[in-house]
Design a protein around this motif. Structure first.
Motif, PDB file in Angstrom:
ATOM      1  N   PHE A  25     -34.742   3.018  20.892  1.00 12.87           N
ATOM      2  CA  PHE A  25     -33.804   2.662  21.607  1.00 12.87           C
ATOM      3  C   PHE A  25     -33.121   1.324  21.095  1.00 12.87           C
ATOM      4  CE2 PHE A  25     -36.445   4.687  24.791  1.00 12.87           C
ATOM      5  CZ  PHE A  25     -35.580   5.171  25.689  1.00 12.87           C
ATOM      6  N   VAL A  26     -31.893   1.107  21.358  1.00 12.95           N
ATOM      7  CA  VAL A  26     -31.106  -0.168  20.710  1.00 12.95           C
ATOM      8  C   VAL A  26     -30.483  -0.820  21.938  1.00 12.95           C
ATOM      9  CG1 VAL A  26     -30.620   0.867  18.246  1.00 12.95           C
ATOM     10  CG2 VAL A  26     -29.070   1.358  20.247  1.00 12.95           C
ATOM     11  N   TYR A  27     -29.797  -1.984  21.727  1.00 10.90           N
ATOM     12  CA  TYR A  27     -29.289  -2.537  22.839  1.00 10.90           C
ATOM     13  C   TYR A  27     -27.634  -2.848  22.412  1.00 10.90           C
ATOM     14  CZ  TYR A  27     -33.732  -3.682  24.404  1.00 10.90           C
ATOM     15  OH  TYR A  27     -35.050  -3.573  24.587  1.00 10.90           O
ATOM     16  N   GLN A  28     -26.897  -2.243  23.291  1.00  8.69           N
ATOM     17  CA  GLN A  28     -25.283  -2.286  22.947  1.00  8.69           C
ATOM     18  C   GLN A  28     -24.724  -3.032  23.861  1.00  8.69           C
ATOM     19  OE1 GLN A  28     -23.530   1.748  22.902  1.00  8.69           O
ATOM     20  NE2 GLN A  28     -22.511   0.943  21.159  1.00  8.69           N
ATOM     21  N   CYS A  29     -23.771  -3.838  23.518  1.00 11.41           N
ATOM     22  CA  CYS A  29     -22.577  -4.716  24.057  1.00 11.41           C
ATOM     23  C   CYS A  29     -21.739  -3.882  24.809  1.00 11.41           C
ATOM     24  CB  CYS A  29     -22.011  -5.762  23.153  1.00 11.41           C
ATOM     25  SG  CYS A  29     -20.789  -6.520  24.238  1.00 11.41           S
ATOM     26  N   LYS A  30     -21.546  -3.805  26.477  1.00 17.81           N
ATOM     27  CA  LYS A  30     -20.810  -2.874  27.138  1.00 17.81           C
ATOM     28  C   LYS A  30     -19.288  -3.298  26.795  1.00 17.81           C
ATOM     29  CE  LYS A  30     -21.421  -5.422  31.300  1.00 17.81           C
ATOM     30  NZ  LYS A  30     -22.159  -5.364  32.869  1.00 17.81           N
ATOM     31  N   ASN A  31     -19.026  -4.591  26.403  1.00 26.01           N
ATOM     32  CA  ASN A  31     -17.823  -4.847  26.354  1.00 26.01           C
ATOM     33  C   ASN A  31     -17.161  -4.385  24.908  1.00 26.01           C
ATOM     34  OD1 ASN A  31     -17.494  -6.127  28.706  1.00 26.01           O
ATOM     35  ND2 ASN A  31     -19.029  -7.813  27.932  1.00 26.01           N
ATOM     36  N   CYS A  32     -17.745  -4.640  23.637  1.00 30.61           N
ATOM     37  CA  CYS A  32     -17.298  -4.250  22.448  1.00 30.61           C
ATOM     38  C   CYS A  32     -17.962  -3.356  21.653  1.00 30.61           C
ATOM     39  CB  CYS A  32     -17.057  -5.732  21.771  1.00 30.61           C
ATOM     40  SG  CYS A  32     -18.520  -6.295  21.104  1.00 30.61           S
ATOM     41  N   LEU A  33     -19.083  -2.639  21.964  1.00 28.86           N
ATOM     42  CA  LEU A  33     -20.057  -1.784  21.562  1.00 28.86           C
ATOM     43  C   LEU A  33     -21.013  -2.221  20.419  1.00 28.86           C
ATOM     44  CD1 LEU A  33     -17.636   1.101  22.070  1.00 28.86           C
ATOM     45  CD2 LEU A  33     -19.050   0.463  23.488  1.00 28.86           C
TER      46      LEU A  33
END
Length: 492
Positions: A434-442
């Protein structure tokens, strides 16, 4: 191209397709101007050279034929598409020939930014090498839009899907905003796309708003073999032709055009791998195509480790280096499945590759090369990790072979490849990574790598961060979503 004197002529082929009759016309003009060969480009365009004394006559011929062209320039990049993959490398559902062509026909301007139109279920054509990247969604006739700002790695996901017929108009609006406000959007380190771009655009048009039902999920990368005769569909054949020196003799292409017209093959396709692909070949006509290959001594079964390279257009230095590295790969009998390589002699050439060989600019040094790779070896991810630097050219083959061996010996989803900068082992040994991704700029936060630029050590868990503003768009930590890395969409 072997001949480097004279002026370089570029002819765009929108979407990478051209009819045999139209190509015949371009070839006749090129030949009349003294060219004996042409080269295809990374963005599915066509190049040839003409001597200074014949340039004026060439201008006249191209204008009379109503062929758009540029001389020693690339002010209008070609519109790139995955139309070439239709039915042979993907099964596109609603995205068919007519949709692509309708969109091409609606462009009433020649874009100055790079526009990509691609299907989401193929890996042959890059997703994010454009500035305006339209990717087909599962909703019929609607597309995701990812804006990659010029000369940056910043990627902005448009908050709604775009209707097919609105793509040309929206492209024109976005391009105008970006180029008219270069101080905000062009080669800038931090861009507030939502406030500075999206809100201005939506206030100037009445295009329908289609919500994004679910995030874009891209397939795992593998490059299909794109050479030779191959069956597809209902008893049809396609033929792929690759040239080791990147050049296609005009005599060869003229014979191909004649046979297409004779056997009612309506289109030719240029690929992003600088090769030519012919579809709709009837099995009964295969022997005619075999005769052309025989006549022009065309080999169509090169090794996969030679086909999976991206080079800058018309770059003799990059081509020579590739040829030397391929020899090293062949001597080692090297496996390169699921990998592709790029050679950059210019820092911002924007090539597509899971492994990048980059030549650093002056000052001159005996060891100017470095090898980089993406964290997951997916070439659609342009976040780069330095594997080795300060390398001499003769050291590249050995180090690339070692990197490929490491890739296959380790699980790419569980352990990062060892680099010059030691990093902690992955905080998760689970089968799913798993990673964590910004939902606005990816942008991604990978716990295994941390964020060294912002003082966060490798191995730091995301939950342990009291606050984490996105380093790209400054969104708060709460805007990061935990996802499987295989499902992540990567900036380019």
């Amino acid at each position: 191209m072997e001949e480097t004197s004279g002026h370089l002529i570029k002819v765009n082929l929108p979407g990478g397709l051209i009819s045999p009759g139209d190509l015949q016309e371009v070839l006749a003009i090129a030949e009349k101007s003294g060219a004996g060969e042409v080269v295809f480009g990374n963005r599915q365009q066509l190049f040839f050279r003409v001597k200074e004394a014949l340039l004026e006559d060439l201008h006249h011929e191209l204008l009379m034929a109503d062929i758009h062209y540029e001389v020693d320039a690339d002010e209008h990049p070609n519109i790139m598409s995955s139309y070439v993959t239709d039915d042979i490398f993907d099964h596109p559902g609603w995205l068919r020939e007519g949709v692509y062509k309708d969109i091409f026909d609606l462009f009433d301007h020649r874009p100055k930014l790079k526009v990509n139109l691609v299907a989401a279920n193929q890996t042959f054509v890059p997703f994010f090498t454009g500035n305006l990247n339209f990717i087909a969604s599962e909703v019929s006739n609607y597309w995701f839009l990812y804006v990659r700002f010029p000369k940056t790695n910043q990627l902005y996901c448009w908050p709604s899907l775009i209707y097919s017929e609105d793509i040309p108009a929206l492209s024109k609006l976005v391009e105008s905003q970006i180029l008219d406000n270069r101080n905000l959007f062009y080669d800038q380190p931090d861009i507030n796309a939502k406030a500075l771009l999206y809100q201005k655009i939506v206030g100037k048009n009445s295009m329908p708003v289609q919500p994004i039902p679910q995030p874009l999920k891209l397939p795992e990368f593998s490059l299909p073999y794109y050479e030779g005769f191959n069956k597809y569909g209902n008893n049809k054949l396609w033929l792929g032709i690759y040239r080791r020196n990147e050049t296609f003799a005009i005599a060869l292409l003229k014979d191909i055009c004649k046979l297409c017209l004779k056997t009612r093959v309506g289109q030719l396709h240029i690929t992003p791998w600088k090769s030519l692909l012919v579809k709709e070949i009837a099995p009964a006509d295969r022997h005619f195509w075999g005769k052309i290959l025989d006549q022009h001594r065309i080999n169509v079964r090169h090794a996969s480790n030679e086909l999976n390279w991206q080079l800058e257009d018309n770059c003799a230095e990059g081509l020579h280096l590739k040829q030397e590295l391929v020899k090293a790969f062949e001597a080692a009998d090297l496996r390169t499945y699921r990998l592709c390589f790029a050679i950059k002699t210019h820092l911002k050439s924007g090539l597509f590759g899971s492994v990048i060989i980059r030549k650093r600019p002056a000052p001159e040094t005996e060891a100017p090369f470095e090898i980089l790779h993406t964290p997951d070896f997916n070439p659609n991810n342009k976040t780069l990790i330095v594997y080795k630097s300060h390398l001499k050219q003769e050291e590249l083959g050995r180090e690339l072979i070692a990197l490929c061996d490491s890739y296959y010996s380790l699980s790419a989803l569980e352990e990062p490849i060892a680099t010059e900068k030691p990093v902690a082992e992955s905080v998760s040994n689970a089968a799913t990574y798993f990673v964590y991704q910004c939902k606005n700029c990816l942008s991604l936060y990978d716990e295994a790598w941390g964020d060294e630029a912002n003082g966060i050590a490798a191995g730091t868990g995301f939950a342990a961060l009291t606050a984490y503003p996105c380093p790209t768009c400054d969104s708060p930590k709460e805007d990061f979503v935990r996802i499987e890395r295989a499902a992540a969409v990567f900036s380019n």
